[in-house]
Design an enzyme around this catalytic site. Structure first.
Site, PDB file in Angstrom:
ATOM      1  N   GLY A  13       0.831  -1.209   0.000  1.00 39.06           N
ATOM      2  CA  GLY A  13       0.000   0.000   0.000  1.00 39.06           C
ATOM      3  C   GLY A  13       0.860   1.252   0.000  1.00 39.06           C
ATOM      4  N   GLY A  16      -0.296   4.707  -1.345  1.00 36.47           N
ATOM      5  CA  GLY A  16      -1.492   5.283  -0.710  1.00 36.47           C
ATOM      6  C   GLY A  16      -1.168   6.468   0.170  1.00 36.47           C
ATOM      7  N   GLN A  17      -2.232   7.021   0.814  1.00 33.88           N
ATOM      8  CA  GLN A  17      -2.070   8.252   1.605  1.00 33.88           C
ATOM      9  C   GLN A  17      -1.024   8.074   2.708  1.00 33.88           C
ATOM     10  OE1 GLN A  17      -5.328   9.129   4.261  1.00 33.88           O
ATOM     11  NE2 GLN A  17      -4.653  11.231   4.591  1.00 33.88           N
ATOM     12  N   ARG A  42      -2.032   2.226  -8.425  1.00 34.19           N
ATOM     13  CA  ARG A  42      -1.623   3.636  -8.480  1.00 34.19           C
ATOM     14  C   ARG A  42      -0.119   3.761  -8.796  1.00 34.19           C
ATOM     15  NH1 ARG A  42      -3.332   7.966  -3.822  1.00 34.19           N
ATOM     16  NH2 ARG A  42      -4.630   6.242  -3.140  1.00 34.19           N
ATOM     17  N   TYR A 148     -15.829  -2.594   5.832  1.00 30.89           N
ATOM     18  CA  TYR A 148     -14.479  -2.169   6.223  1.00 30.89           C
ATOM     19  C   TYR A 148     -14.260  -2.425   7.712  1.00 30.89           C
ATOM     20  CZ  TYR A 148     -10.712   1.279   7.130  1.00 30.89           C
ATOM     21  OH  TYR A 148      -9.556   1.903   7.515  1.00 30.89           O
ATOM     22  N   LYS A 152     -11.766  -5.048   9.743  1.00 29.06           N
ATOM     23  CA  LYS A 152     -10.806  -4.563  10.749  1.00 29.06           C
ATOM     24  C   LYS A 152     -10.968  -5.337  12.064  1.00 29.06           C
ATOM     25  CE  LYS A 152      -8.549  -1.627   8.239  1.00 29.06           C
ATOM     26  NZ  LYS A 152      -7.151  -1.941   7.842  1.00 29.06           N
ATOM     27  N   ILE A 178      -7.021  10.284   9.076  1.00 28.21           N
ATOM     28  CA  ILE A 178      -5.652  10.787   8.928  1.00 28.21           C
ATOM     29  C   ILE A 178      -5.649  11.937   7.931  1.00 28.21           C
ATOM     30  CG2 ILE A 178      -3.274  10.237   8.271  1.00 28.21           C
ATOM     31  CD1 ILE A 178      -4.247   8.784  10.829  1.00 28.21           C
TER      32      ILE A 178
HETATM   33  C1  VAH Z   1     -11.675   5.751   6.304  1.00 28.08           C
HETATM   34  N1  VAH Z   1      -9.613   7.021   6.507  1.00 28.08           N
HETATM   35  O1  VAH Z   1     -12.255   6.829   6.279  1.00 28.08           O
HETATM   36  C2  VAH Z   1     -10.245   5.726   6.839  1.00 28.08           C
HETATM   37  C3  VAH Z   1     -10.215   5.570   8.346  1.00 28.08           C
HETATM   38  C4  VAH Z   1     -11.269   6.130  10.570  1.00 28.08           C
HETATM   39  C5  VAH Z   1     -11.288   6.312   9.089  1.00 28.08           C
HETATM   40  O2  VAH Z   1     -10.181   4.221   8.710  1.00 28.08           O
HETATM   41  O3  VAH Z   1     -12.191   4.716   5.913  1.00 28.08           O
END
Ligand code: VAH
Length: 325
Positions: A13, A16-17, A42, A148, A152, A178
């Protein structure tokens, strides 16, 4: 658990950001040639490409990761490749395959090749509507309402299993939103907190996709990188939590962020048009208790809203003035 020190690092990754900035910092500390950047689709920035080895890797293909681990004699993996919350709600199968398949492959390779250490980011997305939303504790109810978030929670349990069953030294933090100036985020619910800076400077106006009163935990990129590296460089005996540590920098509403930006760009106008991401944001905490990370491995953020805003506007204004995107 391996007692060897970290010498040769793979960052997945890496385009990525977070990965793009983390890789540069790791290369400063460990040497450019000792930190391999791996991306999927990317294109790497000139800075990333020219400062050390780069490989294209699809983390859902175990052999692609393994080939890079063998080629560069990798002993540590920072596994950042993931599909974020908003994209994950539009393509839940992709989110499951990349986030769970990729993590499983990274952990299996680390086990089979007896790597020294693995870093993997969790998120405040593990929390859901049943979780206490103010000063959310380290140990609490984890019933997320996004795919998501599900990946996690499952990922945290998988990491804990690999530590207990195989002694794999895998470590993790639960990222808040972030904010950074180098690489735009890709498909998260907290992307508004980055986009607003770009739009305020370029166009003096921004349409925010969450309500003005939406409050979320956030962190500035320098603190994010500090958390990752401090955690990974802490002595193994200090790490008691093998699911994932709560960490945070600050909490603020979208309106408070807009007001802070207006101190530098008085003509900036922000309007609010919530979309599907509002429901995701409303399921997450307002603030995080990160006292366990502070006690066990010395976590301490540096940036608050004012300091972050000042730095973001300085960095982006300088870059745009040179005609760079
Ligand atoms: C998102 N930037 O928005 C990530 C993050 C807490 C948010 O895990 O999915």
């Amino acid at each position: 658990m391996s007692t060897k020190t970290m010498k040769r690092i793979l960052v997945t990754g890496a385009t990525g950001q977070i990965g793009s900035e983390l890789t540069i910092e790791l290369r400063k500390r460990y040497g450019g040639d000792n930190v391999v950047a791996a991306g999927h689709k990317r294109k790497p920035s000139e800075k990333l490409f020219s400062s050390g080895p780069f490989e294209y890797v699809n983390v859902t293909q175990k052999d692609e990761i393994e080939k890079v681990v063998k080629k560069y004699d990798i002993d540590t993996i920072y596994h950042l490749a993931a599909v974020l919350s908003a994209v994950g709600e539009q393509n839940h199968q992709l989110a499951w395959n990349v986030n769970m398949g990729g993590l499983y492959n990274a952990l299996e390779i680390a086990r089979e090749h007896e790597l020294v250490r693995v870093f993997w980011p969790s998120s405040i997305a593990v929390f859901g509507p049943e979780t206490p939303r103010v000063n959310t504790p380290q140990d609490t109810v984890l019933i997320p309402t996004t795919m998501y978030g599900v990946t996690k929670v499952a990922g945290e349990l998988l990491c804990n299993y690999y530590f207990l069953r195989f002694g794999l030294d895998v470590r993790s933090v639960r990222y808040p939103g972030i904010i950074s100036s180098e690489t735009p985020p890709g498909g998260g619910t907290t992307d508004y907190a980055v986009e607003i800076f770009y739009e305020a400077i370029k166009n003096k106006r921004y349409t925010c996709f969450v309500r003005e009163d939406t409050v979320l935990p956030m962190m500035y990129m320098p603190d994010c990188i500090k958390a990752d590296i401090d955690l990974m460089e802490a002595g193994p005996s200090r790490i008691k939590c093998r699911t994932s540590y709560n960490v945070t920098g600050m909490s603020f509403s979208a309106g408070e962020l807009a007001a802070e930006i207006k101190k530098y760009i008085p003509e900036f106008e922000c309007e609010y048009k919530p979309d599907f991401r509002q429901k995701i944001a409303d399921s997450w905490p307002l603030s995080i208790d990160d006292s366990v990370a502070r006690e066990e491995w010395g976590w301490k953020p540096t940036y608050d809203l004012a300091a972050m805003t000042k730095d973001m506007i300085e960095k982006l204004s300088k870059r745009f003035a040179k005609g760079k995107p």
